[in-house]
Design an enzyme around this catalytic site. Structure first.
Site, PDB file in Angstrom:
ATOM      1  N   LEU A  38      79.278  99.263  68.713  1.00  0.00           N
ATOM      2  CA  LEU A  38      79.446  97.892  68.226  1.00  0.00           C
ATOM      3  C   LEU A  38      78.594  96.901  69.006  1.00  0.00           C
ATOM      4  CD1 LEU A  38      83.295  97.680  67.576  1.00  0.00           C
ATOM      5  CD2 LEU A  38      81.498  97.340  65.883  1.00  0.00           C
ATOM      6  N   GLY A  41      76.697  95.091  76.717  1.00  0.00           N
ATOM      7  CA  GLY A  41      76.284  94.039  77.632  1.00  0.00           C
ATOM      8  C   GLY A  41      75.988  94.624  78.990  1.00  0.00           C
ATOM      9  N   GLY A  42      75.754  93.762  79.946  1.00  0.00           N
ATOM     10  CA  GLY A  42      75.388  94.218  81.276  1.00  0.00           C
ATOM     11  C   GLY A  42      76.519  94.942  81.981  1.00  0.00           C
ATOM     12  N   MET A  43      77.767  94.743  81.545  1.00  0.00           N
ATOM     13  CA  MET A  43      78.893  95.328  82.258  1.00  0.00           C
ATOM     14  C   MET A  43      79.579  96.454  81.523  1.00  0.00           C
ATOM     15  SD  MET A  43      80.766  92.301  84.250  1.00  0.00           S
ATOM     16  CE  MET A  43      79.820  91.220  85.292  1.00  0.00           C
ATOM     17  N   GLY A  44      79.334  96.602  80.243  1.00  0.00           N
ATOM     18  CA  GLY A  44      80.025  97.647  79.521  1.00  0.00           C
ATOM     19  C   GLY A  44      79.547  97.782  78.099  1.00  0.00           C
ATOM     20  N   VAL A  46      80.918  98.399  73.930  1.00  0.00           N
ATOM     21  CA  VAL A  46      82.015  98.370  72.969  1.00  0.00           C
ATOM     22  C   VAL A  46      81.696  99.352  71.854  1.00  0.00           C
ATOM     23  CG1 VAL A  46      83.353  96.994  71.351  1.00  0.00           C
ATOM     24  CG2 VAL A  46      82.585  95.986  73.487  1.00  0.00           C
ATOM     25  N   LYS A  60      86.443  98.950  74.516  1.00  0.00           N
ATOM     26  CA  LYS A  60      85.543  98.461  75.562  1.00  0.00           C
ATOM     27  C   LYS A  60      85.584  99.416  76.743  1.00  0.00           C
ATOM     28  CE  LYS A  60      86.837  94.649  77.633  1.00  0.00           C
ATOM     29  NZ  LYS A  60      86.970  93.195  77.899  1.00  0.00           N
ATOM     30  N   ASP A 154      88.232  79.272  77.209  1.00  0.00           N
ATOM     31  CA  ASP A 154      86.896  79.238  76.599  1.00  0.00           C
ATOM     32  C   ASP A 154      86.991  79.242  75.074  1.00  0.00           C
ATOM     33  OD1 ASP A 154      84.124  79.043  76.754  1.00  0.00           O
ATOM     34  OD2 ASP A 154      83.858  81.206  76.583  1.00  0.00           O
TER      35      ASP A 154
END
Length: 743
Positions: A38, A41-44, A46, A60, A154
């Site tokens: 899906l 990103g830089g950390m994980g 999906v 995730k 946010d």
């Protein structure tokens, strides 16, 4: 937990929302069968997956390098716990998690639909009952969030999906417990963060309601309530200007206007807003939509919302999402996995949950911390404190763009023995010599203005954009601009770098040997010679005229430079050069690890030999550099001696407590700051009539009003935190003398 690399030769007819799995991607995560990718990103990562009932799930999974960090793992576990607490009709359900796995993971609903921002941009504002249903649904989601003791922090149009079943509030990447109190950091998106949070206040439910009011106004009008523009300007408007509510329907206007009040006390709670909008929908609804129950009483609010969505929420097309295609693709992928031995992530140690939360496939969170820079080195770290995993994908990528090799290399230009620019070199006889000559001409000029814009390439944005975020939006979210200014004619030459992005702004000014820093995004006080900003070490040599010309210098040293002929560029006669050069990039924003790539470029030099424009492409980014002029630039910054002094040592109270004194006041030397604090602690101060009250307030030298916390509060305050201070009465904006608790 183990992960075994496997081959994923998947069929080409994957559902459009999924991308094929790659070598090394798992085919199973805990109890879930992985169908496709899906987002990442830089950390994980999906993944799109199916559960035992063939329901579509978003899972995730954290990257190995972050899973190995105990602090990160603890924060991820905290996020999962926050998500588990939240219920609500208009949030996305959490199904399971395993935060103790070798690679922690979290499974939530997959929500099919477009974000509110995308829907409004493509179809125009919401109207009538659809608008009321949206306002009611998002208020209900916040009511559930706040009832769980959580603040979203946010809320914005990019974090709400319009699904066929109703609006869904997503992205709890920077949410935190209401009971956590103020953190000293400000997170969120410009134009949606409440005024009290910009002033350093805690993220309370009222802050979410401010964002809710703005989001409903956007849904109704297609315009953000504080407009568009640079982050610093949006923050100023949020603090000082009234919101633009022209076009909000008259019946909704009162509750929206109250939600956007500058004073959080005047804002409605989420429950009150939910009830108010439901009352409006009751007035417009048909008798079928809101009939009385059999016993003559009106249904409970959530039931009324269900009826409203069932009868009035129409026109949301997600026909592209077909669960049957996920099932078919999973069957095909399973057959391939069985032959190739594809990997497995996690096991049966998942923690189930039936409550709700924001799904992990939303847009990147804006982790902008007070005083945190995103300009140099591993600059993304300013956003990694609270923006977890995929929720922080945009911040991580923005950090990658922000470095882009621009500040990674040291200063290379030659200097004369007096510290000035070296004289221009002789007339060049090679392409490399022409570029070296251009560098020397720039450094010998009286000053310059250079604007450098970096952004993700379209291909990288398509590959990296989280689910629910269009590639074009992702390019915009991660774009970074550097404006370099230089005045060589000043008594002490001054150099300035202003670094701005969608959700940050940092200003660095170098005067002589002093480097000054200010967070333009949060309008912070100036700091002088900071050793680090946002946890990232600061190298003063990154802020020099030579550093601004790093790419040109690297081109002059490349073996691959060719002249392509003369042409007019923006009406200016130029010579065009092409080739490649060694570009130093940050390849791992989390660690600051650097790598070198051969970057293709095009460069235009004027007939005078000066640079006009440079375009080049890195691994994932493209850059445009415009050389706007070579006259002394106007640089507005305080003299280094007028800046806050920072940590000034300690003072001792009458009962023997040692207190650290930190001067954040401009034009105040450390010795004077410690003297004022000592006078206060020793009783050499004037209390107001009736005594100092619970804060022990007293005035020193007739100018500084000091006070500090109660004994009980001090005992429970962690070391290093503020326990009191002094304010300059004639001009509070000058800054404070701060008392910090010692260990």
């Amino acid at each position: 937990m183990t992960t075994d690399p496997g081959l994923h030769d998947q069929p080409g007819d994957l559902p459009p929302e999924l991308r094929p799995l790659r070598d090394g991607d798992p085919h199973r995560i805990g109890p879930y069968r992985v169908v496709g990718l899906l987002g990442e990103g830089g950390m994980g990562v999906v993944y799109g997956a199916l559960d035992a009932q063939d329901r579509c799930i978003a899972v995730k999974v954290i990257h190995d390098r972050f899973a190995a960090d105990p602090r990160f793992r603890a924060r991820f576990a905290e996020e999962a716990e926050l998500m588990r607490r939240v219920g609500g009709l208009c949030t996305a359900a959490v199904h399971a998690s395993d935060t103790g796995a070798e690679r922690p993971w979290l499974a939530t609903d997959f929500v099919a639909g477009r974000t509110l921002r995308e829907h409004v941009e493509e179809n125009g504002p919401l109207t009538g009952a659809m608008l009321l249903a949206f306002a009611a649904g998002t208020a209900e989601a916040l009511q559930a969030v706040h009832a769980a003791g959580v603040v979203h922090c946010d809320l914005k149009p990019a974090n709400v999906i319009l699904s066929p079943a109703g609006p869904k509030v997503l992205d709890f990447g920077i949410a935190h417990l209401v009971t956590a109190g103020p953190t000293g950091e400000v997170f969120g998106s410009p134009g949606w963060v409440s005024p009290e949070r910009l002033a350093g206040g805690e993220g309370a439910p009222a802050a979410d309601m401010f964002a809710w009011g703005g989001m409903v106004a956007f849904a109704a009008t297609g315009r953000a309530p504080f407009g568009t523009g640079p982050g610093a300007e949006l923050l100023r408007r949020t603090r000082d200007d009234e919101p633009d509510l022209d076009g909000v329907p008259a019946e909704l206007l009162p509750v929206v206007a109250r939600a956007l009040a500058k004073d959080p006390v005047e804002r409605p709670t989420a429950e009150a807003a939910f009830q108010a909008v439901l009352a409006l929908s009751d007035a417009e609804a048909t008798a079928e939509a809101h009939s009385l129950s059999a016993d003559g009483f009106r249904p409970d609010p959530v039931r009324r919302l269900q009826d409203l969505l069932a009868h009035r929420w129409t026109g949301i097309d997600a026909s592209w999402h077909q669960p049957a295609r996920w099932v078919a693709a999973a069957a095909a992928a399973g057959a391939v996995a069985a032959q190739s031995g594809a990997g497995v992530v996690g096991g049966a140690a998942a923690t189930g949950a039936t409550t709700a939360l924001g799904t992990t496939t939303a847009t990147g969170a804006t982790g902008v911390a007070s005083g945190a820079a995103t300009a140099t080195g591993a600059a993304a770290s300013g956003g990694l404190v609270k923006g977890i995993a995929i929720a922080a994908a945009a911040v991580v990528t923005a950090g990658a763009v922000a470095t882009g090799g621009y500040f990674a290399a040291g200063a290379l230009a030659a200097r004369d023995g007096n510290g000035g620019a070296a004289a221009p070199s002789a007339a060049p006889t090679t392409p490399q010599g022409a570029v070296a000559h251009a560098v020397d001409l720039v450094l010998a000029a009286d000053g310059f203005e250079i604007v450098h814009v970096g952004r993700l390439t379209a291909e990288s944005a398509t590959a990296q954009a989280p689910a629910g975020v269009s590639p074009d939006d992702y390019v915009w979210m991660t774009e970074t601009t550097w404006r370099h200014s230089y005045d060589a004619t000043a008594p002490e030459p001054a150099f300035e770098s202003l670094v701005t992005g969608n959700e940050f702004g940092d200003r660095y000014v170098r005067v002589g040997d002093d480097l000054m820093y200010r967070d333009e995004f949060l309008q912070s006080e100036w700091l002088t010679n900071p050793e680090q900003v946002g946890g990232v070490p600061v190298d003063p040599d990154d802020y020099t005229p030579e550093a601004a010309l790093t790419q040109l210098r690297a081109i002059s040293e490349s073996d691959d430079v060719a002249v392509r002929g003369s042409e007019a560029r923006d009406g200016v006669p130029t010579t065009r050069f092409t080739g490649t050069f060694a570009l130093t990039e940050i390849v791992d924003p989390a660690t600051g690890e650097e790598g070198v790539t051969d970057a293709p470029f095009e460069l235009w030099l004027t007939e005078d030999g000066l640079p006009l424009r440079l375009e080049y492409t890195g691994t994932d980014t493209e850059h445009e550099v415009d050389y706007l002029g070579f006259e002394p630039a106007s640089i507005d910054a305080p003299a280094p001696g007028a800046l806050p002094a920072g940590s000034c040592g300690t003072a001792t109270t009458q009962n023997g407590m040692v207190v650290e004194i930190d001067s954040q006041a401009s034009e105040l030397e450390c010795e004077e700051a410690v003297g004022i604090a000592t006078a206060y602690f020793n009783g050499d101060a004037v209390m107001p009539p009736g005594g100092g009250g619970s804060g022990g307030f007293a005035t020193v030298n007739g100018e500084w009003t000091c006070g500090w916390a109660t004994v009980g509060a001090i005992e429970t305050t962690p070391a290093g935190e503020r326990i009191g201070g002094c304010t300059f009465d004639a001009d509070p904006s000058r800054g404070d003398i701060v008392f910090l608790k010692t260990g």
